[in-house]
Design an enzyme around this catalytic site. Structure first.
Site, PDB file in Angstrom:
ATOM      1  N   LYS A  13      45.118  35.919  67.776  1.00  0.00           N
ATOM      2  CA  LYS A  13      45.076  35.279  69.103  1.00  0.00           C
ATOM      3  C   LYS A  13      45.574  33.831  69.023  1.00  0.00           C
ATOM      4  CE  LYS A  13      40.561  35.809  69.381  1.00  0.00           C
ATOM      5  NZ  LYS A  13      40.320  36.374  68.026  1.00  0.00           N
ATOM      6  N   ARG A  85      33.510  35.184  75.987  1.00  0.00           N
ATOM      7  CA  ARG A  85      33.100  36.100  74.915  1.00  0.00           C
ATOM      8  C   ARG A  85      31.834  36.851  75.271  1.00  0.00           C
ATOM      9  NH1 ARG A  85      35.672  33.066  70.366  1.00  0.00           N
ATOM     10  NH2 ARG A  85      35.263  34.216  68.458  1.00  0.00           N
ATOM     11  N   ARG A 124      43.696  33.808  55.139  1.00  0.00           N
ATOM     12  CA  ARG A 124      43.989  32.683  56.044  1.00  0.00           C
ATOM     13  C   ARG A 124      43.642  31.355  55.371  1.00  0.00           C
ATOM     14  NH1 ARG A 124      41.705  32.575  62.046  1.00  0.00           N
ATOM     15  NH2 ARG A 124      39.709  32.911  61.015  1.00  0.00           N
ATOM     16  N   ARG A 157      38.449  28.642  55.935  1.00  0.00           N
ATOM     17  CA  ARG A 157      37.396  28.369  56.918  1.00  0.00           C
ATOM     18  C   ARG A 157      36.062  28.889  56.386  1.00  0.00           C
ATOM     19  NH1 ARG A 157      39.347  30.181  62.918  1.00  0.00           N
ATOM     20  NH2 ARG A 157      37.290  31.121  62.949  1.00  0.00           N
ATOM     21  N   ARG A 168      30.719  38.534  62.198  1.00  0.00           N
ATOM     22  CA  ARG A 168      31.568  38.182  63.350  1.00  0.00           C
ATOM     23  C   ARG A 168      32.132  39.446  64.007  1.00  0.00           C
ATOM     24  NH1 ARG A 168      35.722  34.396  60.684  1.00  0.00           N
ATOM     25  NH2 ARG A 168      36.681  34.241  62.734  1.00  0.00           N
TER      26      ARG A 168
END
Ligand code: AP5
Length: 213
Positions: A13, A85, A124, A157, A168
């Protein structure tokens, strides 16, 4: 035009929203980016949000809704990345837009299997200085561990650790997926195959945006 991006963590996203912002001038409003900046600066919002984010839980609706009220511009194209959300956030957004005489244009849903997400999130890396996003396999920096844009150090992260990622995903299924039905009833949902490459997916999104329907 006001667009909402919905999808599980790591679906791409943020990557697509940044491209749309650079190439088509949209304002990219990412609640995750705003919260991470607040955590970095240790503002009251950041201190409050950190404990939820580190566990992969959602930050309370009241904080997030206030944050969007503060950042939502009066004019221009906007991509809401990571908001709403929860149903409470979706209803609050409708109310905010109604009060301004506006409505949501399109909701894009990024669909992608879990195993692809885990691969994307474990690889990532983000710049600790400017927040630019890389992937060690799919979008590596020119120099290992160094941001191409500002020379900052690339880090993982906190919430990309495997145990937090699993939570998550669970939180996404439980609290965010029901929004798809909410928007389906309004007839503004567009499903995307988010396993496609960055540029291919971008072209598809561009087509959806340019299509008046
Ligand atoms: P947030 O920052 O919104 O995280 P998220 O939704 O979990 O999404 P991510 O940023 O992890 O992934 P993404 O889909 O943007 O993927 P990306 O483009 O980086 O939220 C973080 C936390 O903040 C939440 O857990 C919560 O605590 C809190 N929060 C935020 N909003 C909230 C709200 N509204 N209410 C309550 N709490 C809230 O891509 C991932 C990787 O894949 C990158 O390495 C990228 O380079 C790579 N990649 C991207 N696209 C492709 C592609 N097409 N092919 C190959 N690789 C790709």
């Amino acid at each position: 035009m006001i667009l909402v991006f919905i999808g599980p963590p790591g679906a791409g996203k943020g990557t697509q929203a940044k491209l749309l912002s650079q190439r088509m001038g949209f304002l990219h409003l990412s609640t995750g980016d705003i919260l991470r900046e607040a955590v970095k600066k240790q503002t009251p919002l950041g201190i409050n949000a950190k404990e939820y984010m580190d566990r992969g839980e959602l930050v309370p609706d009241s904080l997030i809704i206030a944050l969007i009220e503060e950042h939502l511009p009066e004019e221009g194209g906007v991509i809401l990345d990571g908001f709403p959300r929860t149903l409470a956030q979706a209803e609050a957004l409708d109310n905010m837009l109604n009060a301004k005489g506006k409505k949501l244009s399109k909701v894009l849903v990024f669909e992608i299997p879990d195993e692809v997400l885990i691969d994307r999130l474990s690889g990532r890396r983000v710049c600790s200085n400017c927040g630019a996003v890389y992937h060690i396999k799919y979008n590596p920096p020119r120099r290992d561990g160094i941001c191409d844009l500002c020379g900052g150090t690339l880090v993982q992260r906190e919430d990309d650790k495997e145990s937090v990622v699993r939570n998550r995903l669970e939180v996404y299924r439980r609290q965010t997926q029901p929004l798809i039905d909410f928007y389906k009833k309004k007839g503004i949902i567009y499903n995307l195959d988010a396993t496609k490459g960055v540029e291919e997916l971008f072209s598809e999104i561009e087509g959806i945006i340019k299509d008046g329907g």
